[in-house]
Design a protein around this motif. Structure first.
Motif, short mmCIF file in Angstrom:
data_model
loop_
_atom_site.label_atom_id
_atom_site.label_comp_id
_atom_site.label_asym_id
_atom_site.label_seq_id
_atom_site.Cartn_x
_atom_site.Cartn_y
_atom_site.Cartn_z
N GLN A 54 0.83 -1.17 0.05
CA GLN A 54 0.01 -0.06 -0.06
C GLN A 54 0.86 1.23 -0.09
OE1 GLN A 54 -2.78 0.38 3.25
NE2 GLN A 54 -3.76 1.90 2.39
N PRO A 55 0.58 2.32 -0.96
CA PRO A 55 1.44 3.39 -1.06
C PRO A 55 1.16 4.53 0.16
CG PRO A 55 0.19 2.94 -2.98
CD PRO A 55 -0.39 2.10 -2.32
N GLN A 56 2.03 5.03 0.68
CA GLN A 56 2.03 5.72 1.83
C GLN A 56 1.64 7.30 1.37
OE1 GLN A 56 2.30 4.75 4.93
NE2 GLN A 56 2.16 2.83 3.82
N GLY A 57 0.64 8.02 1.90
CA GLY A 57 0.45 9.25 1.65
C GLY A 57 -0.84 9.32 0.87
N GLY A 58 -1.61 10.12 0.99
CA GLY A 58 -2.80 10.42 0.15
C GLY A 58 -3.67 9.25 0.47
N GLU A 59 -4.70 9.23 -0.51
CA GLU A 59 -5.81 8.36 -0.34
C GLU A 59 -5.75 7.37 -1.37
OE1 GLU A 59 -10.34 8.22 1.33
OE2 GLU A 59 -9.49 10.05 0.53
N TRP A 60 -5.83 5.91 -0.98
CA TRP A 60 -5.62 4.87 -2.01
C TRP A 60 -6.67 3.71 -1.85
CZ3 TRP A 60 -1.78 5.06 -5.99
CH2 TRP A 60 -1.02 6.27 -5.72
N HIS A 61 -6.93 2.94 -2.79
CA HIS A 61 -8.09 1.89 -2.53
C HIS A 61 -7.42 0.67 -3.44
CE1 HIS A 61 -9.56 3.74 -6.36
NE2 HIS A 61 -10.26 2.49 -6.60
N TRP A 71 -3.02 -1.06 -6.19
CA TRP A 71 -3.38 -0.02 -5.49
C TRP A 71 -3.83 1.33 -6.58
CZ3 TRP A 71 -4.93 0.09 -0.84
CH2 TRP A 71 -4.63 -1.20 -0.10
N GLN A 72 -5.22 1.84 -6.49
CA GLN A 72 -5.33 2.80 -7.35
C GLN A 72 -5.56 4.40 -6.52
OE1 GLN A 72 -5.97 2.39 -10.57
NE2 GLN A 72 -5.04 0.31 -10.37
N PRO A 73 -5.37 5.50 -6.92
CA PRO A 73 -5.38 6.74 -6.19
C PRO A 73 -6.96 6.92 -6.00
CG PRO A 73 -4.68 7.16 -8.45
CD PRO A 73 -4.68 5.79 -8.31
N GLY A 74 -7.43 7.52 -4.90
CA GLY A 74 -8.50 7.82 -4.73
C GLY A 74 -9.33 7.00 -3.87
N ARG A 75 -10.57 7.08 -3.32
CA ARG A 75 -11.50 6.60 -2.55
C ARG A 75 -12.10 5.30 -3.40
NH1 ARG A 75 -14.93 9.86 1.67
NH2 ARG A 75 -15.12 7.79 2.34
#
Length: 99
Positions: free
Chosen positions: A75-82, A91-95
């Motif tokens: 899981q990437p750190q920082g920001g919102e990922w799903h 993992w994709q950026p955003g909710r």
């Protein structure tokens, strides 16, 4: 007072392997909910908290715990990922579109 919240069920080794083919949407849901649980709990021992969450979450027991752990590890750190795309996803950026 204990630092970690107690869970009602202890993780059982037999319940960590899943039970057959896992639909992509169920896998995505398990990974995203596990990530949210760890984010909310902020446990001192994330592996133990994840195992306890997996043991007490009925739908998550259909997904192998080691597969959820592997997805969470990247899981990437920082920001919102799903997570999206099932076991072969990423993992994709955003909710997440599905809670």
């Amino acid at each position: 007072m204990p630092r970690e919240r107690p869970f009602l069920t202890e993780p059982a080794p037999g319940g960590t392997r899943g039970s057959g083919l896992v639909p992509d949407a169920l896998f995505d849901l398990a990974v995203n909910r596990a990530a949210a649980a760890l984010r909310g709990l902020r446990p001192a021992r994330p592996e133990a908290a994840l195992a306890a969450w997996h043991a007490r979450t009925r739908f998550a027991r259909r997904v192998p715990l080691d597969a959820v752990q592997a997805a969470l590890y990247g899981q990437p750190q920082g920001g919102e990922w799903h997570w999206a795309g099932g076991p072969a996803g990423n993992w994709q950026p955003g909710r997440a579109p599905f809670p």
